[in-house]
Design an enzyme around this catalytic site. Structure first.
Site, PDB file in Angstrom:
ATOM      1  N   THR B  23      46.178   2.926  55.143  1.00  0.00           N
ATOM      2  CA  THR B  23      45.175   3.480  55.822  1.00  0.00           C
ATOM      3  C   THR B  23      43.920   2.677  56.766  1.00  0.00           C
ATOM      4  O   THR B  23      43.350   2.230  55.520  1.00  0.00           O
ATOM      5  CB  THR B  23      45.303   4.863  55.545  1.00  0.00           C
ATOM      6  OG1 THR B  23      44.856   6.368  56.880  1.00  0.00           O
ATOM      7  CG2 THR B  23      44.277   5.367  53.947  1.00  0.00           C
ATOM      8  N   CYS B  29      36.037  10.305  55.320  1.00  0.00           N
ATOM      9  CA  CYS B  29      37.890  11.281  55.071  1.00  0.00           C
ATOM     10  C   CYS B  29      38.300  10.388  53.410  1.00  0.00           C
ATOM     11  O   CYS B  29      37.332   9.499  53.427  1.00  0.00           O
ATOM     12  CB  CYS B  29      38.607  10.323  55.910  1.00  0.00           C
ATOM     13  SG  CYS B  29      38.176  10.723  57.430  1.00  0.00           S
ATOM     14  N   HIS B  46      45.044  11.112  54.729  1.00  0.00           N
ATOM     15  CA  HIS B  46      44.547  10.765  55.188  1.00  0.00           C
ATOM     16  C   HIS B  46      43.430  11.796  56.191  1.00  0.00           C
ATOM     17  O   HIS B  46      43.708  12.161  56.413  1.00  0.00           O
ATOM     18  CB  HIS B  46      43.941   9.782  56.329  1.00  0.00           C
ATOM     19  CG  HIS B  46      43.021   8.983  56.583  1.00  0.00           C
ATOM     20  ND1 HIS B  46      43.058   7.871  57.433  1.00  0.00           N
ATOM     21  CD2 HIS B  46      41.130   9.402  57.169  1.00  0.00           C
ATOM     22  CE1 HIS B  46      41.369   7.667  58.392  1.00  0.00           C
ATOM     23  NE2 HIS B  46      41.092   9.265  57.291  1.00  0.00           N
TER      24      HIS B  46
END
Lengths: 204, 161
Positions: B23, B29, B46
């Protein structure tokens, strides 16, 4: 919330674009006067995208950019995010400070100049938006981060995550021809705020 | 070269070894990696927000720490993973912008990390490594063959946990 992004009709999207047009038009004029250069802007876009696609709007999640971030409060809440790629950031600070510096890193003074630039852009964007809609909109102090685009864009977008699975961004791209300065200016009203925006202009 | 599977924002994916999960550009996040030590089935989520219960519209479980971990675990078990073999590693939860205040939304990174840890604990999944906090973005790669997690930053180095 009674109003959903999916329910926006073509006219309402046009009105949001026009908001971007007027706001960014004023902002670009301010920028142009500051650096005494001709600056072009593209026709604003209203993007309604899924979270996972947000970073693609600014060239990909890992691209190194400067992000100048403002929080909005008052009659509407939301964020303003001004994204400039790393090379353009340096070109802009050079223009602003009358320097010819090719060191890609930004020093404290240059960071401060970028924030001030953001401040002036956001200020002129919002004052035109405010006089257009009659809404009272306050803006926070600018905050600068130089990092991956995905990491930067996740901050205003997370606010949107609380009310839906898509995010609405009013985007204007501007270009300073001779130096290839490129930037994106995003107005990101929070969940209920675009309804307030639209109703202040009589299209809801 | 093993297959590379991308995970977007508010998104998740699961793979069999030797695929690599990645990711890009984690800010506030949190990237949650679950890994089955025996079968090497791996999953990555995520997540953007800490808690699905505080929020009205939660049709996407990958958006939240609590629902995200639950869904990821279930997906992995469906693929043949054993819960008792699963361990976790997490990264992200930075504070990208410092406004000098401590309003909830600006501390979102920190809240995401705490909620992730709480959920992992609640579900009995051991957290064996983390790289969280700070003020910078991260790109992470989970190698399902070894369970190693590679963390790349801009200006803050590369590390492996």
């Amino acid at each position: 919330m009674s109003f959903k992004l999916d329910d926006l009709n073509v006219m309402q999207i046009d009105v949001l674009k026009e908001i971007g047009n007027i706001g960014a038009g004023n902002a670009v004029t301010a920028l142009s006067q500051m650096v005494s250069k001709k600056i072009d802007m593209k026709v604003p876009k209203v993007n309604i995208v899924e979270f996972k696609d947000v970073a693609d709007l600014v060239g990909g999640a890992e691209v190194l950019v400067s992000g100048i971030y403002f929080q909005l409060f008052g009659d509407i809440t939301g964020s303003i995010m001004f994204i400039i790629d790393k090379t353009s950031s340096k070109l802009l600070t050079n223009l602003l400070m009358g320097k010819n510096d090719f060191n890609p890193e930004l020093d404290e003074m240059e960071r401060s100049a970028l924030k001030e630039l953001g401040n002036i852009l956001a200020g002129s964007y919002l004052s035109s938006l405010s006089s257009l809609t009659g809404l009272k909109i306050n803006v926070s102090v600018p905050c600068l981060a130089i990092d991956m685009a995905g990491a930067i864009m996740s901050v205003p977008v997370a606010l949107f995550g609380q009310v839906g699975d898509h995010v609405l961004l009013i985007e204007t791209e501007f270009i300073e021809g001779s130096n290839l300065v490129k930037g994106n200016f995003f107005l990101i009203p929070d969940g209920g705020s675009f309804e307030i925006l639209l109703s202040s202009l009589g299209v809801v | 070269m093993a297959e590379i599977v991308k995970v977007g924002m508010a998104d998740m994916n699961t793979v069999y070894s030797p695929a690599i999960l990645t990711t890009l550009g984690l800010g506030s996040c949190v990237g949650i990696c679950l890994y089955d030590k025996k079968s090497r089935i791996s999953g990555m989520a995520h997540i953007m927000l800490p808690d699905s219960k505080q929020i009205k519209n939660n049709s996407n479980p990958a958006k939240f720490a609590d629902t995200g971990i639950e869904k990821l675990l279930n997906d992995m078990i469906e693929m043949g993973a054993q819960k008792s073999n699963i361990v976790s590693k997490i990264a992200g939860g930075a504070q990208m912008f410092n406004f000098g205040d401590t309003s909830d939304i600006m501390r979102i990174g920190n809240r995401n990390v705490n909620a992730t840890k709480e959920t992992l604990k609640l579900m009995g999944i051991p957290l064996i490594a983390e790289d969280t906090g700070g003020t910078y973005g991260r790109t992470i790669e989970l190698y399902s063959e070894t369970g190693k997690l590679l963390i790349k930053t801009i200006g803050f180095g590369i590390k492996q946990i």
